[in-house]
Design a protein around this motif. Structure first.
Motif, PDB file in Angstrom:
ATOM      1  N   GLY A 126       0.786  -1.227   0.000  1.00 47.97           N
ATOM      2  CA  GLY A 126       0.000   0.000   0.000  1.00 47.97           C
ATOM      3  C   GLY A 126       0.817   1.276   0.000  1.00 47.97           C
ATOM      4  O   GLY A 126       0.396   2.294   0.536  1.00 47.97           O
ATOM      5  N   GLY A 182      -1.103   5.511  -3.293  1.00 49.58           N
ATOM      6  CA  GLY A 182      -2.552   5.430  -3.387  1.00 49.58           C
ATOM      7  C   GLY A 182      -3.152   6.485  -4.284  1.00 49.58           C
ATOM      8  O   GLY A 182      -2.553   7.519  -4.547  1.00 49.58           O
ATOM      9  N   ARG A 216      -7.216   8.168  -4.929  1.00 45.87           N
ATOM     10  CA  ARG A 216      -8.645   8.185  -4.586  1.00 45.87           C
ATOM     11  C   ARG A 216      -9.453   8.438  -5.860  1.00 45.87           C
ATOM     12  O   ARG A 216      -9.216   9.417  -6.570  1.00 45.87           O
ATOM     13  CB  ARG A 216      -8.940   9.260  -3.550  1.00 45.87           C
ATOM     14  CG  ARG A 216     -10.394   9.239  -3.082  1.00 45.87           C
ATOM     15  CD  ARG A 216     -10.654  10.180  -1.930  1.00 45.87           C
ATOM     16  NE  ARG A 216      -9.863   9.895  -0.764  1.00 45.87           N
ATOM     17  CZ  ARG A 216     -10.154   8.971   0.167  1.00 45.87           C
ATOM     18  NH1 ARG A 216     -11.225   8.241   0.041  1.00 45.87           N
ATOM     19  NH2 ARG A 216      -9.369   8.811   1.206  1.00 45.87           N
ATOM     20  N   ASN A 257      -4.968  -3.057  -5.044  1.00 48.71           N
ATOM     21  CA  ASN A 257      -5.973  -3.164  -3.993  1.00 48.71           C
ATOM     22  C   ASN A 257      -7.037  -2.090  -4.118  1.00 48.71           C
ATOM     23  O   ASN A 257      -6.749  -0.966  -4.529  1.00 48.71           O
ATOM     24  CB  ASN A 257      -5.312  -3.013  -2.616  1.00 48.71           C
ATOM     25  CG  ASN A 257      -4.203  -4.008  -2.422  1.00 48.71           C
ATOM     26  OD1 ASN A 257      -4.428  -5.201  -2.445  1.00 48.71           O
ATOM     27  ND2 ASN A 257      -2.994  -3.519  -2.247  1.00 48.71           N
ATOM     28  N   LYS A 258      -8.239  -2.444  -3.710  1.00 45.69           N
ATOM     29  CA  LYS A 258      -9.361  -1.506  -3.600  1.00 45.69           C
ATOM     30  C   LYS A 258      -9.675  -1.402  -2.112  1.00 45.69           C
ATOM     31  O   LYS A 258     -10.030  -2.403  -1.487  1.00 45.69           O
ATOM     32  CB  LYS A 258     -10.561  -2.040  -4.372  1.00 45.69           C
ATOM     33  CG  LYS A 258     -11.841  -1.274  -4.154  1.00 45.69           C
ATOM     34  CD  LYS A 258     -12.974  -1.962  -4.909  1.00 45.69           C
ATOM     35  CE  LYS A 258     -14.322  -1.460  -4.473  1.00 45.69           C
ATOM     36  NZ  LYS A 258     -15.400  -2.133  -5.214  1.00 45.69           N
ATOM     37  N   ASN A 259      -9.477  -0.216  -1.559  1.00 41.05           N
ATOM     38  CA  ASN A 259      -9.735   0.013  -0.139  1.00 41.05           C
ATOM     39  C   ASN A 259      -9.019  -1.009   0.748  1.00 41.05           C
ATOM     40  O   ASN A 259      -9.566  -1.499   1.729  1.00 41.05           O
ATOM     41  CB  ASN A 259     -11.243   0.031   0.146  1.00 41.05           C
ATOM     42  CG  ASN A 259     -11.945   1.129  -0.623  1.00 41.05           C
ATOM     43  OD1 ASN A 259     -11.410   2.217  -0.804  1.00 41.05           O
ATOM     44  ND2 ASN A 259     -13.141   0.844  -1.113  1.00 41.05           N
ATOM     45  N   GLY A 260      -7.800  -1.365   0.367  1.00 40.44           N
ATOM     46  CA  GLY A 260      -6.977  -2.250   1.179  1.00 40.44           C
ATOM     47  C   GLY A 260      -7.132  -3.737   0.922  1.00 40.44           C
ATOM     48  O   GLY A 260      -6.451  -4.545   1.542  1.00 40.44           O
ATOM     49  N   VAL A 292     -10.247   3.960  -2.693  1.00 37.79           N
ATOM     50  CA  VAL A 292      -8.813   4.193  -2.758  1.00 37.79           C
ATOM     51  C   VAL A 292      -8.150   2.974  -3.404  1.00 37.79           C
ATOM     52  O   VAL A 292      -8.325   1.839  -2.946  1.00 37.79           O
ATOM     53  CB  VAL A 292      -8.213   4.447  -1.356  1.00 37.79           C
ATOM     54  CG1 VAL A 292      -6.704   4.585  -1.431  1.00 37.79           C
ATOM     55  CG2 VAL A 292      -8.836   5.697  -0.745  1.00 37.79           C
ATOM     56  N   VAL A 293      -7.409   3.230  -4.479  1.00 38.93           N
ATOM     57  CA  VAL A 293      -6.672   2.187  -5.182  1.00 38.93           C
ATOM     58  C   VAL A 293      -5.209   2.299  -4.753  1.00 38.93           C
ATOM     59  O   VAL A 293      -4.617   3.381  -4.834  1.00 38.93           O
ATOM     60  CB  VAL A 293      -6.787   2.365  -6.719  1.00 38.93           C
ATOM     61  CG1 VAL A 293      -5.980   1.307  -7.448  1.00 38.93           C
ATOM     62  CG2 VAL A 293      -8.249   2.317  -7.142  1.00 38.93           C
ATOM     63  N   THR A 294      -4.650   1.192  -4.267  1.00 38.49           N
ATOM     64  CA  THR A 294      -3.240   1.158  -3.880  1.00 38.49           C
ATOM     65  C   THR A 294      -2.560  -0.003  -4.572  1.00 38.49           C
ATOM     66  O   THR A 294      -3.213  -0.900  -5.100  1.00 38.49           O
ATOM     67  CB  THR A 294      -3.067   1.011  -2.353  1.00 38.49           C
ATOM     68  OG1 THR A 294      -3.725  -0.178  -1.917  1.00 38.49           O
ATOM     69  CG2 THR A 294      -3.603   2.218  -1.615  1.00 38.49           C
ATOM     70  N   ASP A 323       0.688  -2.947  -4.257  1.00 40.55           N
ATOM     71  CA  ASP A 323       1.674  -3.657  -3.451  1.00 40.55           C
ATOM     72  C   ASP A 323       2.710  -4.246  -4.392  1.00 40.55           C
ATOM     73  O   ASP A 323       2.357  -4.683  -5.502  1.00 40.55           O
ATOM     74  CB  ASP A 323       1.062  -4.845  -2.695  1.00 40.55           C
ATOM     75  CG  ASP A 323      -0.026  -4.465  -1.722  1.00 40.55           C
ATOM     76  OD1 ASP A 323      -0.097  -3.288  -1.321  1.00 40.55           O
ATOM     77  OD2 ASP A 323      -0.808  -5.361  -1.357  1.00 40.55           O
TER      78      ASP A 323
END
Length: 115
Positions: free
Chosen positions: A17, A20, A22, A50-53, A89-91, A93
């Motif tokens: 993460g 990020g 938004r 990831n979407k919202n973690g 929120v797109v993160t 890894d």
């Protein structure tokens, strides 16, 4: 189309993460593309989005990958979860790096269209 870019300058390192974005509007993810300036050696680079973690690649074998010795992704695969709402929120890894040479100057682009 909407492009969500992520980039990691220098040597790639395992990270969760780290970056990020938004979502300003509802979108649908079509696919993810990867590129590095220096190829990994000894092992592939594996990336997760990831979407919202929570991973969007629930089939973990489909995560975007740059193979050992390559500079672009092995295949262009759409994630299992594709819907993004405004405010999500797109993160990204980095789950794995090259074991001899980690790879360097990673660019990840998430390709989307408006929902």
């Amino acid at each position: 189309p909407v492009y969500i870019p992520f980039s990691v300058a220098g040597n790639v390192a395992v990270a969760t993460g780290a970056l990020g974005f938004r979502c300003p509007v509802a979108m649908v993810v079509q696919h993810v593309r990867l590129k590095v300036g220096t190829a990994p050696t000894g092992a592939a680079i594996l990336v997760d989005i990831n979407k919202n973690g929570t991973t969007m690649f629930t089939t973990q074998g489909n995560r975007p990958t740059i193979a050992d010795g390559a500079t672009t992704e092995t295949a262009t695969t759409a994630p299992d979860v594709t819907a993004l709402a405004a405010g999500d929120v797109v993160t990204m890894d980095v789950d794995q790096i090259g074991s001899s040479v980690p790879g360097a100057n990673l660019v990840i682009i998430v390709y989307c269209v408006a929902a």
